[in-house]
Design an enzyme around this catalytic site. Structure first.
Site, PDB file in Angstrom:
ATOM      1  N   CYS A 223       2.635  41.393  20.020  1.00 42.02           N
ATOM      2  CA  CYS A 223       3.541  40.328  19.559  1.00 42.02           C
ATOM      3  C   CYS A 223       3.420  40.132  18.061  1.00 42.02           C
ATOM      4  O   CYS A 223       4.393  39.802  17.393  1.00 42.02           O
ATOM      5  CB  CYS A 223       3.260  39.033  20.300  1.00 42.02           C
ATOM      6  SG  CYS A 223       1.540  38.556  20.279  1.00 42.02           S
TER       7      CYS A 223
ATOM      8  N   GLU B 186       3.704  31.151  23.512  1.00 44.12           N
ATOM      9  CA  GLU B 186       3.322  32.168  22.530  1.00 44.12           C
ATOM     10  C   GLU B 186       4.332  33.282  22.707  1.00 44.12           C
ATOM     11  O   GLU B 186       4.311  33.992  23.700  1.00 44.12           O
ATOM     12  CB  GLU B 186       1.884  32.618  22.787  1.00 44.12           C
ATOM     13  CG  GLU B 186       1.224  33.188  21.562  1.00 44.12           C
ATOM     14  CD  GLU B 186       1.475  34.674  21.425  1.00 44.12           C
ATOM     15  OE1 GLU B 186       2.498  35.033  20.798  1.00 44.12           O
ATOM     16  OE2 GLU B 186       0.686  35.451  21.937  1.00 44.12           O
TER      17      GLU B 186
ATOM     18  N   GLU C 256      12.722  42.197  17.859  1.00 43.68           N
ATOM     19  CA  GLU C 256      11.406  42.704  18.217  1.00 43.68           C
ATOM     20  C   GLU C 256      11.613  43.986  19.028  1.00 43.68           C
ATOM     21  O   GLU C 256      12.196  43.954  20.111  1.00 43.68           O
ATOM     22  CB  GLU C 256      10.713  41.637  19.067  1.00 43.68           C
ATOM     23  CG  GLU C 256       9.312  41.978  19.478  1.00 43.68           C
ATOM     24  CD  GLU C 256       8.619  40.800  20.183  1.00 43.68           C
ATOM     25  OE1 GLU C 256       9.239  40.159  21.046  1.00 43.68           O
ATOM     26  OE2 GLU C 256       7.454  40.549  19.859  1.00 43.68           O
TER      27      GLU C 256
ATOM     28  N   LYS D 289      -0.038  33.896  36.767  1.00 33.55           N
ATOM     29  CA  LYS D 289       0.781  35.037  37.181  1.00 33.55           C
ATOM     30  C   LYS D 289       0.697  36.126  36.125  1.00 33.55           C
ATOM     31  O   LYS D 289       1.182  35.974  35.009  1.00 33.55           O
ATOM     32  CB  LYS D 289       2.252  34.666  37.359  1.00 33.55           C
ATOM     33  CG  LYS D 289       3.005  35.808  38.067  1.00 33.55           C
ATOM     34  CD  LYS D 289       4.516  35.700  37.980  1.00 33.55           C
ATOM     35  CE  LYS D 289       5.052  36.290  36.714  1.00 33.55           C
ATOM     36  NZ  LYS D 289       4.896  37.757  36.625  1.00 33.55           N
TER      37      LYS D 289
HETATM   38  P1  NAI Z   1       9.169  38.585  29.759  1.00 25.77           P
HETATM   39  O1  NAI Z   1       9.114  37.462  28.804  1.00 25.77           O
HETATM   40  O2  NAI Z   1      10.315  38.654  30.703  1.00 25.77           O
HETATM   41  O3  NAI Z   1       7.835  38.583  30.654  1.00 25.77           O
HETATM   42  C1  NAI Z   1       6.628  37.939  30.352  1.00 25.77           C
HETATM   43  C2  NAI Z   1       6.103  37.268  31.613  1.00 25.77           C
HETATM   44  O4  NAI Z   1       7.003  36.242  32.024  1.00 25.77           O
HETATM   45  C3  NAI Z   1       5.976  38.185  32.822  1.00 25.77           C
HETATM   46  O5  NAI Z   1       4.853  37.796  33.560  1.00 25.77           O
HETATM   47  C4  NAI Z   1       7.234  37.888  33.596  1.00 25.77           C
HETATM   48  O6  NAI Z   1       7.121  38.177  34.964  1.00 25.77           O
HETATM   49  C5  NAI Z   1       7.389  36.427  33.383  1.00 25.77           C
HETATM   50  N1  NAI Z   1       8.744  35.908  33.546  1.00 25.77           N
HETATM   51  C6  NAI Z   1       9.925  36.573  33.421  1.00 25.77           C
HETATM   52  N2  NAI Z   1      10.961  35.736  33.649  1.00 25.77           N
HETATM   53  C7  NAI Z   1      10.425  34.525  33.900  1.00 25.77           C
HETATM   54  C8  NAI Z   1      10.990  33.239  34.189  1.00 25.77           C
HETATM   55  N3  NAI Z   1      12.305  33.039  34.238  1.00 25.77           N
HETATM   56  N4  NAI Z   1      10.147  32.215  34.389  1.00 25.77           N
HETATM   57  C9  NAI Z   1       8.828  32.377  34.307  1.00 25.77           C
HETATM   58  N5  NAI Z   1       8.240  33.573  34.053  1.00 25.77           N
HETATM   59  C10 NAI Z   1       9.036  34.625  33.841  1.00 25.77           C
HETATM   60  O7  NAI Z   1       9.062  39.931  28.942  1.00 25.77           O
HETATM   61  P2  NAI Z   1       9.440  41.400  29.458  1.00 25.77           P
HETATM   62  O8  NAI Z   1      10.721  41.361  30.244  1.00 25.77           O
HETATM   63  O9  NAI Z   1       8.263  41.948  30.140  1.00 25.77           O
HETATM   64  O10 NAI Z   1       9.681  42.177  28.087  1.00 25.77           O
HETATM   65  C11 NAI Z   1      10.920  42.098  27.405  1.00 25.77           C
HETATM   66  C12 NAI Z   1      10.720  41.962  25.923  1.00 25.77           C
HETATM   67  O11 NAI Z   1      10.059  40.736  25.636  1.00 25.77           O
HETATM   68  C13 NAI Z   1       9.823  43.018  25.282  1.00 25.77           C
HETATM   69  O12 NAI Z   1      10.499  44.156  24.930  1.00 25.77           O
HETATM   70  C14 NAI Z   1       9.320  42.286  24.075  1.00 25.77           C
HETATM   71  O13 NAI Z   1      10.260  42.377  23.034  1.00 25.77           O
HETATM   72  C15 NAI Z   1       9.213  40.869  24.528  1.00 25.77           C
HETATM   73  N6  NAI Z   1       7.832  40.539  24.916  1.00 25.77           N
HETATM   74  C16 NAI Z   1       7.057  39.912  24.015  1.00 25.77           C
HETATM   75  C17 NAI Z   1       5.759  39.620  24.311  1.00 25.77           C
HETATM   76  C18 NAI Z   1       4.913  38.950  23.333  1.00 25.77           C
HETATM   77  O14 NAI Z   1       3.715  38.838  23.532  1.00 25.77           O
HETATM   78  N7  NAI Z   1       5.449  38.442  22.268  1.00 25.77           N
HETATM   79  C19 NAI Z   1       5.153  40.013  25.569  1.00 25.77           C
HETATM   80  C20 NAI Z   1       6.063  40.637  26.478  1.00 25.77           C
HETATM   81  C21 NAI Z   1       7.331  40.903  26.136  1.00 25.77           C
END
Ligand code: NAI
Ligand code: MG
Length: 793
Positions: A300, A266, A398, A192
């Protein structure tokens, strides 16, 4: 504007990359996409859709299918059907496919790079020069692991169907990091992409299919977080690999607990960027540009916490601010910008709010004097926050945007302390011209990746992943490949049979066997025998139900003391491998000297052959004495003038809950590999047969084992496992002995994201060296830290 104008002013003119082919591709699909399942696009079963927008303009780009449980079912079904054939294809067969994917990425490099820039908002310069080449290289590297699988991973098999959930900051690169190892080693995938950036995954799946990837091997289901949750919860999935926020990572840890699904996470970071006073300041300034303004700071492992040594801080910040004046923000398709757009207005608001909160706490903001593009795009200027206190929200959270926070330090020790003052532990960057200093600091940092005089370097052969709450598991390299395999020696484990009740059947004739009446075995904490906090004890019976002793009834407070003792024994991690080896041999020698006594104890407790168990336990101690100075890391040769040292570092303090079968041998099999690699242990011996382990106290005391390296708390397995799992100063937890304890341990470990190793209630044959000793356990005793060391100027 004329050429003459730019010639006179030496300004940059616009240098747009042509986006025709990418827009044509969207038009060809009428800007509407279904999921890619079983080799073809298909709409969502329930017809739900959502819109994805272009970050630089705010305009709609495409309509995507919103995945539901039914869609995930279909994708898992397609992946399951494809898996057996894909596995049977063998290493070379899959290597050819992976190689074809690498070539396909190169062939369509421009289209992929442009679509990525449009969809994510990142500059074309980065997608063209970094994302896409790294993606191709990742497939090529993993074509190699497929080719070598049968020889290099003999004794391991693929997991089956893997669910993978990725974020929006590197859509294509994260796709590659996820699917390349999974596919190479014989798994099939349900992926996904993030809801903001699904287009390149859909294009990739389409192109891969055209390039001959069999139907169902790669399935892409689009949708929001709920779609991800449906993947996480799907019973037909064998492993979840997730990259994203720590918050969601925690939820996934809890959801998958007890399911037997493998998990790698990660997650986020707040990585330190440490500038010592002897650094090459101009190089370090360029480093900051790369660390925090690369990809709009949506990285990240971004070096978002600048730690600058006090003496040079004014000069360094002055040069940094001067450099900020030359940064350019603009259309992602402009080849001459440093920064493009933030992925979505939601993220833009998040950045604005965090910066405002930081300013409220006293931070001073310095923004690059850039003209942001007009219109409805999401843009944010490169920003530096100074006067930041380490406890400020902007120093802890972050921000995931182009915002660096600067703090100062006086001494190297203070730098290490500040750097590690974070719940995260993804990456770190050290700037110093003194090789001794840099190499002294690198091992002291709690981070999975350390760059010396460099930042944001990545390579398929060099594992990437976090310490602490930045997650667990590695992507890339050998250790990344292992995350998609399972040991054959564990394949035949069967659910453990219920332990027969300790009470004798007739209830009366239990009697006492030879027993010193007042001898209640105590706990073993910090090298000393200690009375349990509650002063309680439990009666221990033989195989026939006779009372053979008592042990202390440990509780949460005893565990707390034991964890504190283990934490205090930190120097064990730095003891020489030779020293650790010697102590393991010495333990073996001293156990061997008392073999008859231990054998009799085991025989009376369990009714099994005690002599054999002691003999194998002695051998096992020898095995780990042998490994102590041999289980070392690797030196990688990434494509730069330099090396990356893959260090095997101990995880830290580890809880170990032992099963009832083979009580002495299982204890030794679990504890010895951990201490061989420098961890400190808090162990709960077999609940039913703890006496052969409490007898070990004297062996420990006579074998030079430093106080606190092994601590033992006896008592009830289920409760102690739960208490260990929720203890925040424990770094890892191994639970063997019951399905319930395993599930609880995984669920409760989500608090500080402990690394867990559990048996899911499946019994191991501890006498079988193939299943119960060696790398199969050692791999779980360390975390790999990659230290990148470029050479020369
Ligand atoms: P997120 O962690 O919600 O999204 C990442 C992925 O997980 C997306 O594909 C999303 O659709 C999916 N996802 C969301 N809720 C889920 C659930 N309950 N079960 C399974 N999959 C789920 O991150 P988001 O909302 O896009 O960004 C929010 C904050 O998270 C950012 O501001 C940043 O601080 C952090 N972030 C960190 C990342 C990293 O690589 N360390 C990458 C993305 C976001
Ligand atoms: Mg979210």
């Amino acid at each position: 504007m004329s050429v003459a104008h730019y010639f006179d002013t030496m300004d940059y003119g616009p240098a747009p990359e042509a986006d025709g082919p990418a827009r044509d591709w969207l038009r060809r699909h009428e800007a509407r996409f279904g999921h890619f399942i079983g080799g073809a696009f298909r709409p969502s079963a329930e017809g739900g859709t959502f819109e994805t927008r272009e970050p630089a303009t705010g305009k709609p780009l495409a309509t995507l299918a919103s995945g539901t449980t039914a869609d995930v079912d279909a994708a898992v079904e397609a992946a399951r059907q494809a898996q057996a054939h894909w596995q049977k294809l063998g290493g070379h067969g899959r290597a050819r496919h992976l190689y074809a994917l690498a070539r396909m990425v190169q062939r369509h490099g421009r289209l992929l790079a442009v679509l990525e820039a449009i969809d994510n908002g990142k500059p074309i310069r980065e997608t063209r020069d970094l994302d896409v080449p790294l993606v191709a290289w990742h497939f090529l590297h993993h074509a190699g692991w497929a080719q070598l699988q049968e020889s290099e991973f003999a004794g391991y098999s693929p997991l089956g169907v893997v669910g993978q959930i990725i974020p929006w900051n590197f859509p294509l690169l994260m796709l590659a990091w996820k699917i390349a190892p999974a596919l190479a080693l014989g798994n099939t995938v349900v992926l996904k992409p993030a809801e903001y950036t699904s287009l390149t995954a859909l294009l990739f799946a389409e192109l891969a299919s055209e390039a001959g990837l069999p139907d169902g091997v790669l399935n892409v289901v689009t949708g929001p977080g709920e779609t991800g949750a449906a993947i996480v919860e799907h019973p037909g999935i064998d492993k979840i690999a997730f990259t994203g926020s720590t918050e969601i990572g925690r939820i996934i840890r809890e959801t998958t607990a007890g399911s037997g699904k493998k998990l790698t996470l990660e997650l986020g970071g707040k990585s330190p960027f440490i500038v010592f006073e002897d650094a090459d300041l101009d190089a370090a300034v360029e480093g900051v540009v790369d660390a925090i303004w690369f990809n709009q700071g949506q990285v990240c492992c971004a070096g978002s916490r600048l730690l600058v040594q006090e003496g040079i801080a004014p000069e360094f910040l002055m040069r940094l601010k001067r450099r900020m004046e030359t940064l350019r923000v603009g259309s992602p398709l402009d080849k001459a910008v440093d920064m493009g757009a933030i992925v979505d207005p939601v993220q833009l608001r998040r950045i604005e709010e965090l910066v405002a909160a930081g300013i409220k706490e006293g931070a001073v903001a310095h923004r690059a004097p850039v003209a942001l593009p007009e219109g409805d795009g999401s843009f944010y200027p490169p920003t530096l926050l100074t006067e930041v206190h380490p406890s400020s929200i902007v120093a802890r959270e972050e921000i995931f945007g182009p915002v660096a926070v600067a703090m100062t330090f006086r001494t190297p020790d203070e730098a290490v302390m500040l750097a590690n003052n974070s719940r995260y532990g993804l990456a770190a960057s050290i700037w110093s011209e003194t090789v001794g200093l840099a190499l002294d600091i690198a091992p002291k940092l709690q981070a999975g990746v350390v760059w010396i005089n460099a930042t944001n370097l990545f390579d398929a052969a060099v594992g990437f992943g976090g310490y602490r709450e930045s997650g667990f598991g590695r992507e890339g390299g050998r250790e990344g490949a292992l995350e998609y395999l399972k040991p054959d020696a564990w394949a035949n484990r069967r659910p453990r049979e219920a332990t027969p009740p300790a009470e004798p059947a007739d209830g009366g004739a239990q009697g006492f066997e030879l027993r010193a009446i007042d001898r209640t075995a105590k706990l073993f904490v910090g090298g000393k025998q200690a009375r349990p906090d509650g002063n309680g004890s439990r009666v221990i019976r033989s195989a026939t139900g006779a009372v053979i002793g008592e042990v202390g009834e440990g509780n949460r407070k005893d565990l707390r003391n034991a964890v504190a003792a283990a934490r205090a024994a930190e120097s064990w991690a730095r003891a020489s491998t030779h020293n650790r080896a010697q102590i393991l041999y010495y333990l073996a020698e001293n156990l061997s000297a008392r073999a008859a006594e231990f054998a009799a104890r085991i025989a009376s407790a369990t009714g099994t052959d005690g002599e054999q168990e002691v003999d194998v336990a002695v051998r096992r101690l020898f095995t780990y004495g042998a490994w102590a100075d041999k289980f070392d890391g690797a030196v990688h040769s990434p494509p730069l003038r330099g090396v990356a040292l893959a260090m095997h570092e101990p995880i830290g303090t580890v809880g170990v809950v032992c099963p009832d079968e083979a009580p002495l041998l299982a204890f030794v099999s679990l504890v010895a590999p951990l201490i061989a690699t420098g961890n400190r242990v808090v162990a709960v011996p077999s609940e039913r047969h703890p006496l052969s382990v409490t007898d070990l106290y004297q062996v420990f005391e006579t074998s030079d084992l430093p106080a606190g390296v092994v601590n033992i708390v006896t008592g009830g397995r289920e409760q102690l496992a739960k208490d260990l799992a929720s203890h925040d100063d424990l770094d890892a937890l191994w639970v063997f002995g019951s399905k319930e304890a395993a599930a609880a341990a995984e669920r409760l470990s989500a608090g500080n994201l402990k690394r867990t190793l559990v048996d899911d209630g499946l019994a191991l044959d501890w006498h079988d060296a193939k299943a119960a000793e060696g790398r199969i356990f050692l791999n779980h005793t360390v975390q790999v830290k990659n230290i990148w060391i470029p050479y020369g100027d």
